[in-house]
Write a protein that holds these residues in place. Structure first.
Motif, PDB file in Angstrom:
ATOM      1  N   TYR A  20       0.870  -1.177   0.000  1.00  0.00           N
ATOM      2  CA  TYR A  20       0.000   0.000   0.000  1.00  0.00           C
ATOM      3  C   TYR A  20       0.906   1.225   0.000  1.00  0.00           C
ATOM      4  CZ  TYR A  20      -2.996   3.729   1.640  1.00  0.00           C
ATOM      5  OH  TYR A  20      -3.665   4.929   1.752  1.00  0.00           O
ATOM      6  N   TYR A  21       0.476   2.267  -0.709  1.00  0.00           N
ATOM      7  CA  TYR A  21       1.259   3.491  -0.803  1.00  0.00           C
ATOM      8  C   TYR A  21       0.360   4.688  -0.532  1.00  0.00           C
ATOM      9  CZ  TYR A  21       3.484   7.496  -3.032  1.00  0.00           C
ATOM     10  OH  TYR A  21       3.993   8.732  -3.287  1.00  0.00           O
ATOM     11  N   LEU A  22       0.829   5.599   0.315  1.00  0.00           N
ATOM     12  CA  LEU A  22       0.167   6.887   0.527  1.00  0.00           C
ATOM     13  C   LEU A  22       1.182   7.963   0.182  1.00  0.00           C
ATOM     14  CD1 LEU A  22      -2.229   8.629   1.621  1.00  0.00           C
ATOM     15  CD2 LEU A  22      -1.030   8.620   3.804  1.00  0.00           C
ATOM     16  N   ASN A  23       0.834   8.845  -0.738  1.00  0.00           N
ATOM     17  CA  ASN A  23       1.698   9.949  -1.125  1.00  0.00           C
ATOM     18  C   ASN A  23       2.005  10.794   0.117  1.00  0.00           C
ATOM     19  OD1 ASN A  23       2.841  12.306  -2.154  1.00  0.00           O
ATOM     20  ND2 ASN A  23       1.512  12.325  -3.951  1.00  0.00           N
ATOM     21  N   GLN A  24       3.281  11.034   0.375  1.00  0.00           N
ATOM     22  CA  GLN A  24       3.695  11.785   1.566  1.00  0.00           C
ATOM     23  C   GLN A  24       3.171  13.217   1.586  1.00  0.00           C
ATOM     24  OE1 GLN A  24       5.144  10.483   4.427  1.00  0.00           O
ATOM     25  NE2 GLN A  24       4.449   8.709   3.267  1.00  0.00           N
ATOM     26  N   GLN A  25       2.779  13.751   0.409  1.00  0.00           N
ATOM     27  CA  GLN A  25       2.170  15.083   0.379  1.00  0.00           C
ATOM     28  C   GLN A  25       0.894  15.111   1.214  1.00  0.00           C
ATOM     29  OE1 GLN A  25       2.389  15.473  -4.203  1.00  0.00           O
ATOM     30  NE2 GLN A  25       1.978  17.526  -3.440  1.00  0.00           N
TER      31      GLN A  25
END
Length: 118
Positions: A20-25
């Motif tokens: 799973y990936y969440l954009n750090q922005q």
């Protein structure tokens, strides 16, 4: 993470790499929202397979992008369409709030008085 014609990835899940990936922005989003996004994306890839990416287009509309490897015979195309329709219906308020958040904080749009009531 920005790519492809000014589109900005919010988050995504990959059934092949089981990640799973969440954009750090968007790390400043409330923890409950981040958890809901993670659950939504991971459940999608567990149920349907493939790769799901939620991204904002240039206007701030949140889009569901789905990709599957050509050799993935277990990917459920019909289930994918149905699952996205289900999410759009059941998570409408969350998705609209994320679009508003993106438009205000990233695109610099002003809130209109009617938007606050939503």
């Amino acid at each position: 993470m920005e790519y492809d014609e000014g589109k900005v990835v919010l988050c995504g899940a990959n059934s092949y790499e089981r990640k799973y990936y969440l954009n750090q922005q968007f790390s400043g989003l409330p923890e409950s929202i981040k958890q809901e996004l993670q659950i939504m994306c991971v459940l999608y890839t567990e149920d349907v397979g493939g790769v799901l990416v939620l991204e904002f287009d240039q206007d701030g509309t949140l889009e569901f992008k789905v990709n599957a490897e050509e050799s993935d015979y277990l990917f459920d195309e019909i289930g994918s369409v149905l699952k996205i329709k289900q999410y759009r219906r059941e998570k409408r308020e969350l998705l609209e709030s994320l679009e508003m958040y993106y438009r205000v904080f990233y695109l610099g749009e002003e809130l209109e008085s009617g938007d606050i009531d939503k």
